[in-house]
Structures are given as structure tokens and as C-alpha cells.
Enzyme design. Structure first.
Site, PDB file in Angstrom:
ATOM      1  N   HIS A  88       0.730  -0.951   0.273  1.00 50.83           N
ATOM      2  CA  HIS A  88       0.130   0.131   0.124  1.00 50.83           C
ATOM      3  C   HIS A  88       0.968   0.947   0.031  1.00 50.83           C
ATOM      4  CE1 HIS A  88      -2.685  -3.241   1.682  1.00 50.83           C
ATOM      5  NE2 HIS A  88      -3.636  -2.192   0.723  1.00 50.83           N
ATOM      6  N   SER A 121      -3.344  -8.062   2.680  1.00 47.64           N
ATOM      7  CA  SER A 121      -3.512  -8.428   4.205  1.00 47.64           C
ATOM      8  C   SER A 121      -3.295  -9.833   3.884  1.00 47.64           C
ATOM      9  CB  SER A 121      -5.048  -6.718   4.007  1.00 47.64           C
ATOM     10  OG  SER A 121      -4.243  -5.860   3.980  1.00 47.64           O
ATOM     11  N   ARG A 122      -4.395 -10.916   3.725  1.00 52.75           N
ATOM     12  CA  ARG A 122      -4.799 -11.707   3.830  1.00 52.75           C
ATOM     13  C   ARG A 122      -2.817 -12.781   4.552  1.00 52.75           C
ATOM     14  NH1 ARG A 122      -8.940 -10.058  -0.145  1.00 52.75           N
ATOM     15  NH2 ARG A 122     -10.852 -10.643   1.261  1.00 52.75           N
ATOM     16  N   ASP A 139      -3.832  -6.888  -8.078  1.00 48.48           N
ATOM     17  CA  ASP A 139      -5.349  -6.947  -7.483  1.00 48.48           C
ATOM     18  C   ASP A 139      -5.401  -6.418  -9.283  1.00 48.48           C
ATOM     19  OD1 ASP A 139      -5.807  -7.764  -5.569  1.00 48.48           O
ATOM     20  OD2 ASP A 139      -5.520  -5.821  -5.068  1.00 48.48           O
ATOM     21  N   GLY A 181      -3.275  -1.020  -7.336  1.00 45.30           N
ATOM     22  CA  GLY A 181      -1.960  -2.203  -7.493  1.00 45.30           C
ATOM     23  C   GLY A 181      -2.151  -3.384  -8.417  1.00 45.30           C
TER      24      GLY A 181
HETATM   25  O1  PAF Z   1      -8.236  -3.137  -3.777  1.00 42.22           O
HETATM   26  C1  PAF Z   1      -8.983  -2.575  -2.727  1.00 42.22           C
HETATM   27  O2  PAF Z   1      -8.499  -2.612  -1.165  1.00 42.22           O
HETATM   28  C2  PAF Z   1     -10.561  -2.658  -2.691  1.00 42.22           C
HETATM   29  O3  PAF Z   1     -11.278  -3.635  -3.174  1.00 42.22           O
HETATM   30  C3  PAF Z   1     -10.281  -1.433  -3.038  1.00 42.22           C
HETATM   31  C4  PAF Z   1     -10.121  -0.610  -4.260  1.00 42.22           C
HETATM   32  C5  PAF Z   1      -9.938  -0.707  -1.848  1.00 42.22           C
HETATM   33  C6  PAF Z   1     -12.518  -0.556  -3.157  1.00 42.22           C
HETATM   34  O4  PAF Z   1     -12.664  -1.088  -1.934  1.00 42.22           O
END
Ligand code: PAF
Length: 288
Positions: free
Chosen positions: A37, A188-189, A152, A149
Site C-alpha cells: 500500500h 493483507s490476507r 489485483d 495495485g
Molecule cells: O483493493 C482494495 O483494497 C479494495 O477492493 C478497494 C479498491 C479499496 C475497494 O474497496
């Protein structure tokens, strides 16, 4: 760094910055922040004068039986990290603040062609929840650019297509996946994994690398490559949802002349569902 729990308060601060001609970069998150992040914050900072982040565990993107209730909520630690990273403001709204009429929305943003494939096939409604909350966040913050990111990757394409088709005047920027030393994509997971599983989970990245090498060397039998990877993951104790080679531009099934590809995987290990991907420009000449 100002932490706003009320949308109207954030908007007042944003108005001031906008009047002063500042370019606003936005990094939406669900909190529980890690180095991945923070690299998004850094990327936003490189192209904007002001960096805004949001921390909101969005209930509408979690399906029944998923980890909404146990998703780690670590607001204080997250804000300390954001402050250190040079973030200027954070929106951390309650569910009631984001969804004053209830989270069971009658207006939903759905990105056809992307919402129900790959992860969308295993998490029905997930990408509708993502596209809708991101559209809401874009409307309420009206940033000049937003950073997502590439870990995803499907989400990144969903947001890009949504922003383009709904004419949001926002530049959507993809940032490279941050990885642990063993190659595991930061997420995070990952904290649902035991230390041993965390080591073992790097096999996902190694399978992506091996498949990328095969494609670069001219392999073109996508189905065989994916079946081999699925078999290896399964025999190593993973429960894979998919291992797929797709066109990078739109995640469609690639034809024999497509070169700009992405290899994507989703698999469960222990109590975690992990995803990862790797872009690849395949070789021009197929091997015989
Ligand atoms: O990737 C994430 O953390 C979430 O899917 C997002 C883009 C903040 C939407 O809730």
C-alpha cells in the site's frame, strides 16, 4: 495529516486544495496497510501535489461466508503508516456514512465482460461491489488521479473500464506488485497464513515465473501449461480456483497471435485465498 470520518469534512478540505490549484492523487484501500500500500502512496505522490487515501472495509464486495467480519481493522496503525509515508488526508468513514440508506443498494455499477470471469466466477457480486464503491469514492473525492495495485489485476481493469465508460475525468494508474523476499505478493490476507504456509505460498509466484518463461520461449499450448500448473499446485497442498493465461488488455482468452498476456492464479492455502499474476510478452515465433 487530517483523518476524516465525515465525507463533508473531507470535501471541505479538498475544496481548499482544489482552489489553490493542487493536483489530487487518491489511493483507496481497505486498511491493514503493508509495504505494498505504501508503494501506492509513493506512486501517487510522484504525480500529485496532495495525496488522499481512504480506509473502508466495504461490505458490498464480500460474499456470504467470506472474511468481511474477520477482515483485520487496524485504523490507528494504518494512519501512523500513512502519516509517515507523507499522505495528506485520510477518509475513514463508517458503513452508515458511506451507505446512509443501507448497503443493499438499488444502484449498482457492473462492468460487463469482466465482472463474472476469473475471480468474479468464484466470488459472485464481488466486482459489482468494488466498481460501485470506487465510483462512489471517485464522486465524493473527485481526484485527478487514482492508483491501484496491479496485484489485483482484474480489479485494476474493472476500475479502468468503469472510469473510462462512465467518463470519470480521473487518470487510473497501475502500480507494480510489491513482494516478500520469497516472491509472495504482499496482501493483507497473508496474515491468515502460518509462518510455514507463508514460505510455502511463494510456490504461486514460482509457478507464474515458470509459465512466463515457457511463454517467452515460444510455448503456445495454454491449456497444457495451465493444467500442469494446477496439478503441481494441487499436489503441493493448494486448493486452486484457477490458473489461467489471458490477454492483458481485457482478460479474454488469447488467440494464437496474441502476445501481450497475463498469467493469473487464485488458490487457497490454509485459511487464506491468495491471488497473484504476472504480465508477459510472449515470443513471436511459436515453438514446433
Ligand atoms: O483493493 C482494495 O483494497 C479494495 O477492493 C478497494 C479498491 C479499496 C475497494 O474497496
Amino acid at each position: 495529516m487530517q483523518i476524516h470520518h465525515q465525507i463533508a469534512e473531507l470535501q471541505a478540505q479538498l475544496r481548499g486544495w482544489r482552489c489553490a490549484g493542487k493536483r489530487i492523487g487518491f489511493v483507496p484501500t481497505m486498511g491493514n496497510l503493508h509495504a505494498g500500500h505504501l508503494s501506492l502512496i509513493e506512486r501517487a505522490r510522484a504525480s500529485a501535489d496532495i495525496v488522499l487515501s481512504s480506509i473502508f472495509v466495504n461490505p458490498t464486495q464480500f460474499g456470504a461466508g467470506e472474511d468481511y467480519s474477520r477482515y483485520p481493522r487496524t485504523l490507528e496503525a494504518d494512519c501512523a503508516l500513512l502519516r509517515e509515508a507523507g499522505c495528506d488526508a485520510v477518509l475513514a468513514p463508517s458503513v452508515e456514512e458511506m451507505y446512509p440508506d443501507g448497503a443493499d443498494l438499488r444502484t449498482v455499477v457492473r462492468v460487463d465482460g469482466l465482472h463474472d470471469i476469473l475471480c468474479g466466477a468464484f466470488r459472485p457480486g464481488h466486482f459489482d461491489g468494488v466498481a460501485t464503491v470506487v465510483a462512489k469514492l471517485f464522486n465524493l473525492a473527485q481526484p485527478d488521479l487514482a492508483v491501484f495495485g496491479e496485484k489485483d489485476y482484474q480489479q485494476f481493469l474493472v476500475v479502468k473500464r468503469m472510469a473510462r465508460e462512465l467518463s470519470f475525468p480521473i487518470e487510473i494508474i497501475g502500480a507494480p506488485t510489491a513482494r516478500e523476499a520469497n516472491g509472495l505478493a504482499m496482501s493483507s490476507r497473508n496474515q491468515y497464513l502460518s509462518p510455514a504456509e507463508r514460505q510455502h505460498a511463494s510456490l504461486l509466484f514460482r509457478m507464474l515465473l515458470a509459465t512466463r518463461e515457457a511463454l517467452k520461449s515460444g510455448a503456445r499450448d495454454y491449456a497444457t501449461l495451465c493444467e500442469a500448473a494446477l496439478a503441481e499446485l494441487t499436489s503441493a497442498g493448494f486448493r486452486p480456483d484457477y490458473f489461467e493465461i489471458r490477454r492483458a488488455a481485457d482478460l479474454a482468452e488469447p488467440g494464437p497471435t496474441d502476445r501481450d498476456l497475463v498469467v493469473l492464479v487464485a488458490a487457497r492455502l490454509g485459511g487464506a485465498r491468495l491471488i497473484d499474476n504476472l504480465r508477459v510478452v510472449a515470443a513471436d515465433v511459436p515453438s514446433v
